[in-house]
Design a protein around this motif. Structure first.
Motif, PDB file in Angstrom:
ATOM      1  N   VAL A 179       0.837  -1.208   0.000  1.00 54.31           N
ATOM      2  CA  VAL A 179       0.000   0.000   0.000  1.00 54.31           C
ATOM      3  C   VAL A 179       0.866   1.249   0.000  1.00 54.31           C
ATOM      4  CG1 VAL A 179      -1.707   1.318   1.306  1.00 54.31           C
ATOM      5  CG2 VAL A 179      -1.934  -1.167   1.105  1.00 54.31           C
ATOM      6  N   GLY A 180       1.920   1.245   0.817  1.00 58.28           N
ATOM      7  CA  GLY A 180       2.829   2.386   0.856  1.00 58.28           C
ATOM      8  C   GLY A 180       3.531   2.618  -0.468  1.00 58.28           C
ATOM      9  N   GLN A 181       3.882   1.539  -1.174  1.00 59.04           N
ATOM     10  CA  GLN A 181       4.547   1.670  -2.473  1.00 59.04           C
ATOM     11  C   GLN A 181       3.627   2.290  -3.514  1.00 59.04           C
ATOM     12  OE1 GLN A 181       5.841  -2.306  -3.298  1.00 59.04           O
ATOM     13  NE2 GLN A 181       7.260  -2.365  -1.559  1.00 59.04           N
ATOM     14  N   TYR A 182       2.354   1.892  -3.502  1.00 57.22           N
ATOM     15  CA  TYR A 182       1.412   2.484  -4.452  1.00 57.22           C
ATOM     16  C   TYR A 182       1.182   3.961  -4.161  1.00 57.22           C
ATOM     17  CZ  TYR A 182       0.029  -1.709  -7.011  1.00 57.22           C
ATOM     18  OH  TYR A 182       0.022  -2.797  -7.850  1.00 57.22           O
ATOM     19  N   LEU A 183       1.208   4.313  -2.889  1.00 53.35           N
ATOM     20  CA  LEU A 183       1.027   5.722  -2.530  1.00 53.35           C
ATOM     21  C   LEU A 183       2.252   6.552  -2.884  1.00 53.35           C
ATOM     22  CD1 LEU A 183      -0.749   5.357   0.946  1.00 53.35           C
ATOM     23  CD2 LEU A 183      -1.791   5.968  -1.253  1.00 53.35           C
ATOM     24  N   SER A 184       3.436   5.977  -2.711  1.00 51.02           N
ATOM     25  CA  SER A 184       4.676   6.714  -3.003  1.00 51.02           C
ATOM     26  C   SER A 184       5.027   6.709  -4.480  1.00 51.02           C
ATOM     27  CB  SER A 184       5.835   6.120  -2.208  1.00 51.02           C
ATOM     28  OG  SER A 184       6.108   4.778  -2.621  1.00 51.02           O
ATOM     29  N   GLY A 185       4.490   5.762  -5.262  1.00 50.04           N
ATOM     30  CA  GLY A 185       4.786   5.690  -6.687  1.00 50.04           C
ATOM     31  C   GLY A 185       6.064   4.958  -7.015  1.00 50.04           C
ATOM     32  N   GLU A 186       6.623   4.189  -6.064  1.00 45.19           N
ATOM     33  CA  GLU A 186       7.839   3.409  -6.303  1.00 45.19           C
ATOM     34  C   GLU A 186       7.667   2.018  -5.734  1.00 45.19           C
ATOM     35  OE1 GLU A 186      11.488   5.104  -5.078  1.00 45.19           O
ATOM     36  OE2 GLU A 186      11.267   6.950  -6.251  1.00 45.19           O
ATOM     37  N   LYS A 187       8.006   1.018  -6.568  1.00 44.50           N
ATOM     38  CA  LYS A 187       7.890  -0.374  -6.131  1.00 44.50           C
ATOM     39  C   LYS A 187       9.198  -1.105  -6.439  1.00 44.50           C
ATOM     40  CE  LYS A 187       4.298  -1.618  -8.540  1.00 44.50           C
ATOM     41  NZ  LYS A 187       3.178  -2.464  -9.024  1.00 44.50           N
ATOM     42  N   PRO A 188       9.996  -1.475  -5.442  1.00 40.79           N
ATOM     43  CA  PRO A 188      11.204  -2.265  -5.693  1.00 40.79           C
ATOM     44  C   PRO A 188      10.849  -3.635  -6.255  1.00 40.79           C
ATOM     45  CG  PRO A 188      11.265  -1.254  -3.508  1.00 40.79           C
ATOM     46  CD  PRO A 188       9.873  -1.072  -4.025  1.00 40.79           C
ATOM     47  N   LYS A 189      11.533  -4.032  -7.341  1.00 41.64           N
ATOM     48  CA  LYS A 189      11.313  -5.344  -7.942  1.00 41.64           C
ATOM     49  C   LYS A 189      12.268  -6.395  -7.380  1.00 41.64           C
ATOM     50  CE  LYS A 189      10.687  -5.828 -12.294  1.00 41.64           C
ATOM     51  NZ  LYS A 189      10.914  -5.778 -13.754  1.00 41.64           N
ATOM     52  N   GLY A 190      13.509  -5.977  -7.142  1.00 44.10           N
ATOM     53  CA  GLY A 190      14.488  -6.919  -6.630  1.00 44.10           C
ATOM     54  C   GLY A 190      15.900  -6.502  -6.995  1.00 44.10           C
ATOM     55  N   LEU A 191      16.852  -7.397  -6.741  1.00 44.79           N
ATOM     56  CA  LEU A 191      18.267  -7.140  -6.982  1.00 44.79           C
ATOM     57  C   LEU A 191      18.780  -8.099  -8.056  1.00 44.79           C
ATOM     58  CD1 LEU A 191      19.529  -6.747  -3.299  1.00 44.79           C
ATOM     59  CD2 LEU A 191      18.891  -4.932  -4.905  1.00 44.79           C
ATOM     60  N   LEU A 192      19.559  -7.555  -8.997  1.00 46.53           N
ATOM     61  CA  LEU A 192      20.172  -8.351 -10.057  1.00 46.53           C
ATOM     62  C   LEU A 192      21.664  -8.463  -9.769  1.00 46.53           C
ATOM     63  CD1 LEU A 192      19.967  -9.809 -12.790  1.00 46.53           C
ATOM     64  CD2 LEU A 192      20.408  -7.587 -13.896  1.00 46.53           C
ATOM     65  N   GLU A 193      22.133  -9.689  -9.689  1.00 51.73           N
ATOM     66  CA  GLU A 193      23.537  -9.959  -9.392  1.00 51.73           C
ATOM     67  C   GLU A 193      24.217 -10.471 -10.659  1.00 51.73           C
ATOM     68  OE1 GLU A 193      25.683 -12.064  -5.634  1.00 51.73           O
ATOM     69  OE2 GLU A 193      24.378 -13.362  -6.830  1.00 51.73           O
ATOM     70  N   LEU A 194      25.294  -9.795 -11.073  1.00 53.84           N
ATOM     71  CA  LEU A 194      25.998 -10.131 -12.301  1.00 53.84           C
ATOM     72  C   LEU A 194      27.472 -10.386 -12.030  1.00 53.84           C
ATOM     73  CD1 LEU A 194      24.586  -7.495 -14.836  1.00 53.84           C
ATOM     74  CD2 LEU A 194      24.047  -9.929 -14.786  1.00 53.84           C
ATOM     75  N   GLU A 195      28.017 -11.356 -12.739  1.00 56.37           N
ATOM     76  CA  GLU A 195      29.462 -11.565 -12.781  1.00 56.37           C
ATOM     77  C   GLU A 195      29.878 -11.618 -14.245  1.00 56.37           C
ATOM     78  OE1 GLU A 195      32.657 -14.553 -10.744  1.00 56.37           O
ATOM     79  OE2 GLU A 195      31.278 -15.432 -12.223  1.00 56.37           O
ATOM     80  N   GLU A 196      30.824 -10.775 -14.621  1.00 56.79           N
ATOM     81  CA  GLU A 196      31.353 -10.748 -15.979  1.00 56.79           C
ATOM     82  C   GLU A 196      32.843 -11.032 -15.929  1.00 56.79           C
ATOM     83  OE1 GLU A 196      30.480  -7.095 -17.903  1.00 56.79           O
ATOM     84  OE2 GLU A 196      28.322  -7.186 -17.506  1.00 56.79           O
ATOM     85  N   MET A 197      33.339 -11.779 -16.923  1.00 51.08           N
ATOM     86  CA  MET A 197      34.759 -12.132 -16.940  1.00 51.08           C
ATOM     87  C   MET A 197      35.305 -12.080 -18.363  1.00 51.08           C
ATOM     88  SD  MET A 197      35.216 -15.269 -14.227  1.00 51.08           S
ATOM     89  CE  MET A 197      37.008 -15.023 -14.218  1.00 51.08           C
ATOM     90  N   LEU A 198      36.559 -11.707 -18.467  1.00 53.55           N
ATOM     91  CA  LEU A 198      37.326 -11.889 -19.690  1.00 53.55           C
ATOM     92  C   LEU A 198      38.062 -13.208 -19.521  1.00 53.55           C
ATOM     93  CD1 LEU A 198      38.572 -11.129 -22.373  1.00 53.55           C
ATOM     94  CD2 LEU A 198      40.153  -9.595 -21.171  1.00 53.55           C
ATOM     95  N   LYS A 199      37.606 -14.222 -20.225  1.00 50.24           N
ATOM     96  CA  LYS A 199      38.084 -15.572 -19.995  1.00 50.24           C
ATOM     97  C   LYS A 199      39.458 -15.808 -20.619  1.00 50.24           C
ATOM     98  CE  LYS A 199      33.426 -17.606 -20.075  1.00 50.24           C
ATOM     99  NZ  LYS A 199      32.571 -18.605 -20.763  1.00 50.24           N
ATOM    100  N   VAL A 200      40.196 -16.697 -19.988  1.00 55.19           N
ATOM    101  CA  VAL A 200      41.466 -17.149 -20.554  1.00 55.19           C
ATOM    102  C   VAL A 200      41.159 -17.930 -21.836  1.00 55.19           C
ATOM    103  CG1 VAL A 200      43.469 -18.637 -20.181  1.00 55.19           C
ATOM    104  CG2 VAL A 200      42.582 -17.232 -18.305  1.00 55.19           C
ATOM    105  N   GLY A 201      41.931 -17.665 -22.880  1.00 57.93           N
ATOM    106  CA  GLY A 201      41.735 -18.340 -24.156  1.00 57.93           C
ATOM    107  C   GLY A 201      40.834 -17.602 -25.124  1.00 57.93           C
ATOM    108  N   THR A 202      40.258 -16.468 -24.700  1.00 59.89           N
ATOM    109  CA  THR A 202      39.407 -15.680 -25.587  1.00 59.89           C
ATOM    110  C   THR A 202      40.255 -14.982 -26.640  1.00 59.89           C
ATOM    111  OG1 THR A 202      37.817 -15.290 -23.807  1.00 59.89           O
ATOM    112  CG2 THR A 202      37.720 -13.809 -25.692  1.00 59.89           C
ATOM    113  N   THR A 203      39.786 -14.997 -27.870  1.00 60.00           N
ATOM    114  CA  THR A 203      40.475 -14.287 -28.944  1.00 60.00           C
ATOM    115  C   THR A 203      39.988 -12.842 -28.968  1.00 60.00           C
ATOM    116  OG1 THR A 203      40.702 -16.288 -30.277  1.00 60.00           O
ATOM    117  CG2 THR A 203      40.924 -14.180 -31.418  1.00 60.00           C
ATOM    118  N   LEU A 204      40.926 -11.915 -28.830  1.00 57.34           N
ATOM    119  CA  LEU A 204      40.593 -10.486 -28.780  1.00 57.34           C
ATOM    120  C   LEU A 204      41.205  -9.765 -29.969  1.00 57.34           C
ATOM    121  CD1 LEU A 204      40.971  -9.224 -25.088  1.00 57.34           C
ATOM    122  CD2 LEU A 204      38.889  -9.772 -26.343  1.00 57.34           C
TER     123      LEU A 204
END
Length: 366
Positions: A179-204
């Motif tokens: 109810v508070g989120q609808y009144l304030s106009g903001e609703k948290p959806k969640g957290l996205l966790e990412l890991e990115e890597m430049l892998k060994v053996g990749t051709t650049l």
């Protein structure tokens, strides 16, 4: 007698044309965006031209021989390709122990739904809560084990990392929080966790300044002349095409912004022309009124002076209550004001019946 109070306006010849705040804001935004898009387009086109003129070199022993006879032992802008190898122990993915790399990024993003009063919908937004980068020195290896050390890879443009882990943590809330989120106009959806890597053996594909140091080691680093530095998993033709497409998009946005600004200028010019046209018509009408008034005065030997006050209160102008009524308002036909007060009206409407005044003629009452 009923008196009408009218706020006088500037005389006909004193009216000034002004640009509205909306027009000024649109024109200013168009000029600013056009400048930004022109700069980005010019920068992108310069990058594409440099890529077109950049020489391609195979990563082998011949490259060292070439640099030994090159002034300064430096190639200002060159294209090379090689396989990623770490210098020392590589990094290990926190989520997949079998994946090794030389560059690792951890990103934590918060996703929210924000209510937009303009579109009347919930819009998905995100913001980075945390970002951490781990890196170990690495080289690009050629076919004959010739290597070139990659300097400052974090300053390089281009896609050179892969997502090795992606997990979304859904947010949960109670009824009161919803109810508070609808009144304030903001609703948290969640957290996205990412890991990115430049892998060994990749051709650049690396594009930058290639140098041969005093120890006989090759290095790839950002160009000293400020040119764009690239590290990309794509081949050179794909990299070049992506930058060419980006330059084309900036050009499209530049043209669109310039056309929008031209449209605003055209609209302002059209309004100014209409303003001048109305003023010219009123000046012509005033000259015609004075001509007819003088003609009537000459035809009547006992005519009264136009600016003289009327002794009879019944013939006084209903606006100023001092000068005599000396004009007929058409199409309604009312004789209720003097010509000076008619010219001072904010809106060309009859003070008696509020009909639009199409034309005004002089009136004389002996």
């Amino acid at each position: 007698m009923c008196a009408f109070v009218v706020v006088p306006r500037q005389p006909e010849g004193m009216e000034e044309f002004s640009v509205s705040i909306t027009e000024a804001a649109c024109l200013g935004a168009s000029l600013a965006l056009s400048g930004i898009f022109y700069y980005l387009h010019k920068k992108s086109r310069t990058t594409v031209k440099k890529l077109d003129n950049a020489p391609h070199f195979a990563l082998d022993g011949k490259l060292k021989d070439l640099l030994k006879v090159t002034p300064g032992a430096c190639l200002r802008y060159a294209v090379i390709e090689g396989t990623v190898k770490p210098v020392g122990e590589p990094l290990t993915s926190h989520f997949h122990k079998e994946i090794f790399g030389v560059l690792q990024k951890f990103i934590l993003k918060e996703h929210r739904l924000v209510w937009s009063g303009l579109s009347r919908t919930w819009l998905d937004t995100e913001r980075v809560l945390h970002e951490r980068v781990n890196m170990v020195p690495f080289v690009l290896a050629g076919s004959d084990e010739t290597t070139v050390k990659v300097v400052s890879p974090l300053y390089a443009a281009g896609n050179h990392t892969e997502i090795t882990n992606e997990k979304f943590h859904q947010a949960t809330f109670g009824f009161g929080e919803l109810v508070g989120q609808y009144l304030s106009g903001e609703k948290p959806k969640g957290l996205l966790e990412l890991e990115e890597m430049l892998k060994v053996g990749t051709t650049l594909t690396g594009v930058g300044e290639v140098i041969l140091d005093t120890d006989g080691n090759l290095s790839l680093r950002p160009p000293s002349d400020g040119s764009q530095y690239f590290l990309s998993m794509a081949d050179f033709e794909t990299l070049r095409r992506e930058n060419d497409n980006m330059a084309a998009w900036w050009k499209v946005l530049l043209v669109a912004s310039a056309l929008a600004g031209s449209a605003v200028l055209f609209w302002a010019g059209l309004r100014y022309y209409r303003h001048l046209k109305v003023r010219w018509e009123r000046e012509k009408e005033n000259r015609e009124f004075v001509r007819r008034q003088n003609q009537d005065a000459r035809l009547r030997s006992d005519g009264a002076d136009e600016d003289g006050a009327d002794d009879g209160s019944g013939n006084a102008c209903v606006i100023c209550l001092s000068r005599p009524r000396d004009c007929i308002l058409l199409d309604c036909g009312h004789v209720c004001c003097c010509h000076a007060c008619f010219r001072a009206l904010h809106h060309r409407k009859c003070p008696i019946c509020r009909q639009d005044i199409v034309r005004v003629l002089p009136f004389y009452q002996p």
